[in-house]
Enzyme design. Sequence first.
Site, PDB file in Angstrom:
ATOM      1  N   LYS A  22       0.945  -1.324  -0.098  1.00  0.00           N
ATOM      2  CA  LYS A  22       0.012  -0.137   0.049  1.00  0.00           C
ATOM      3  C   LYS A  22       0.612   1.237   0.145  1.00  0.00           C
ATOM      4  O   LYS A  22       0.567   2.137  -0.849  1.00  0.00           O
ATOM      5  CB  LYS A  22      -0.983   0.078   1.257  1.00  0.00           C
ATOM      6  N   SER A 167       7.454   9.201  12.376  1.00  0.00           N
ATOM      7  CA  SER A 167       6.403   8.963  11.306  1.00  0.00           C
ATOM      8  C   SER A 167       6.754   9.184   9.942  1.00  0.00           C
ATOM      9  O   SER A 167       7.366  10.086   9.553  1.00  0.00           O
ATOM     10  CB  SER A 167       5.223   9.980  11.480  1.00  0.00           C
ATOM     11  N   ASP A 315       2.153  -1.343  12.000  1.00  0.00           N
ATOM     12  CA  ASP A 315       0.984  -1.561  11.337  1.00  0.00           C
ATOM     13  C   ASP A 315       0.414  -2.894  11.963  1.00  0.00           C
ATOM     14  O   ASP A 315      -0.520  -3.515  11.553  1.00  0.00           O
ATOM     15  CB  ASP A 315       0.795  -1.450   9.870  1.00  0.00           C
TER      16      ASP A 315
HETATM   17  C1  S3P Z   1       2.811   4.848   6.441  1.00  0.00           C
HETATM   18  C2  S3P Z   1       3.254   5.100   7.515  1.00  0.00           C
HETATM   19  C3  S3P Z   1       2.921   4.675   8.951  1.00  0.00           C
HETATM   20  C4  S3P Z   1       1.813   3.409   8.857  1.00  0.00           C
HETATM   21  C5  S3P Z   1       0.676   3.720   7.719  1.00  0.00           C
HETATM   22  C6  S3P Z   1       1.710   3.915   6.259  1.00  0.00           C
HETATM   23  C7  S3P Z   1       3.446   5.239   5.164  1.00  0.00           C
HETATM   24  O1  S3P Z   1       2.052   5.795   9.532  1.00  0.00           O
HETATM   25  O2  S3P Z   1       1.040   3.412  10.005  1.00  0.00           O
HETATM   26  O3  S3P Z   1       0.089   2.512   7.759  1.00  0.00           O
HETATM   27  O4  S3P Z   1       2.948   4.591   3.913  1.00  0.00           O
HETATM   28  O5  S3P Z   1       4.116   6.167   5.224  1.00  0.00           O
HETATM   29  P1  S3P Z   1       2.659   6.584  10.341  1.00  0.00           P
HETATM   30  O6  S3P Z   1       3.508   7.711   9.728  1.00  0.00           O
HETATM   31  O7  S3P Z   1       1.931   7.692  10.972  1.00  0.00           O
HETATM   32  O8  S3P Z   1       3.580   6.033  11.639  1.00  0.00           O
END
Ligand code: S3P
Length: 438
Positions: A22, A167, A315
């Site tokens: 994803k 993040s 996740d």
């Molecule tokens: C993601 C980062 C994560 C993850 C999300 C996808 C991404 O979130 O939980 O499902 O694709 O950069 P955070 O950046 O809020 O930790």
Amino acid sequence: MSDYVVQPSAQATGSIRVPGDKSISHRALMLGGIADGVSEVTGFLESEDCLATMRAMRVLGVRVDQLGPQHIRVHGAGMRGLKPAAHALDMGNSGTAMRLMTGLLAGQPFASELIGDASLMKRPMERAAAPLRLMGAKIETLGGKPPVKISPSNDLRGIRYELPVASAQVKSAVLLAGLYAKGATEVIEPAVTRDHTERMLLGFGCSVDAAHGMIKLEPPERLQSCSLEVPGDFSSSAFFLVAGSISRGGGLTIKGVGINPTRTGLLDILALMGADLRVVNHRSAGAEPVADIEVRPARLKGIQVPEHLVPLAIDEFPALFVAAACANGETIVTGAEELRVKESDRIAVMAKGLKALGVDCDVLPDGMRIRGRPDGQVFEGGTIESDGDHRIAMSFTVASLRAAGPIHIKDVANVATSFPRFVTVATAAGLNVSEQSE
Ligand code: S3P
């Protein structure tokens, strides 16, 4: 509203594939959309979240052809070729789409507005808006939440930004805005987070250096289109890694999974718990490492999850909590307060669901303590409120491997945000799940 009814089954067994990643699929649409030339993307995840990004990029003037299953062609509009949208862009359930698009749109010479579904409209957006404002962007949120309103800007400047939370979404939003800034943009991470943006930017010809927790991007004149092969999503494989581990027989092979080390914290956590895992057939899909993962049933033991692994498995905690319930002794997760601001409050919603199935657990402010039972049927049958969270719904489906009765999981439509055809893949792995619509 649709629900799952999951009957107990004894074994997870066979060889399966999970759909495309994803995080990588979102980024392929965004970077492909602002590149010069045509980017071919195979293994693309046709899930609701990524389709929201696809619709948004189309509204912004990017042509995206769907050539066949999981195969798209993105006709890049060029870095300065996006067009204003006539209405608010709806990012559905996807926090990644909203935060990354905020970064991409922050440096455009036109205004944009981002909205989402009821869950997304409650999620924190200041974490992305605040650093972008330091770059000169004009962004408004409503009490820190969407709608996100972005004013036109032609003069972003590069900043050096220390992320207050680990993040990847915020890091990526800043890097995407950095493409449009004067001067270099530097992001410092408090802990390693997924690095798909950095890897993909390099593939599109942008200069990005990453070392010792610091990522530095020099704004390019242009991005050059490229071909991308999206590996299977490690986060979707997580349900089956847990299924194979808690199963009372059999064993599973999950083929073609992305094993980028910034994503595979669950492998380390399960290994500490005594899981029987083998990562084989290593290869690469462009900038991303890929492998097959074999998992066999094992007698798991409870552990204190090392906090440095939390962002690398962020996740995967709903699935991990199910594994912990089947482990001998206590599993303690701390340092995971981020779980409270995901598609649901994953600490509260998982604890409620585990308790509904008879599991002994305590909620902690930043995690959970679970007293597992290694033998026999760990979960009673019962009803689970998924809170519309895809990963909660899929995690409790896997619990059926150690359940004494049927598990009824409510409100599962959002499984399609990350894992279309989950029921088909879970059935192929030996689970007995059916979807019912009211
Ligand atoms: C993601 C980062 C994560 C993850 C999300 C996808 C991404 O979130 O939980 O499902 O694709 O950069 P955070 O950046 O809020 O930790």
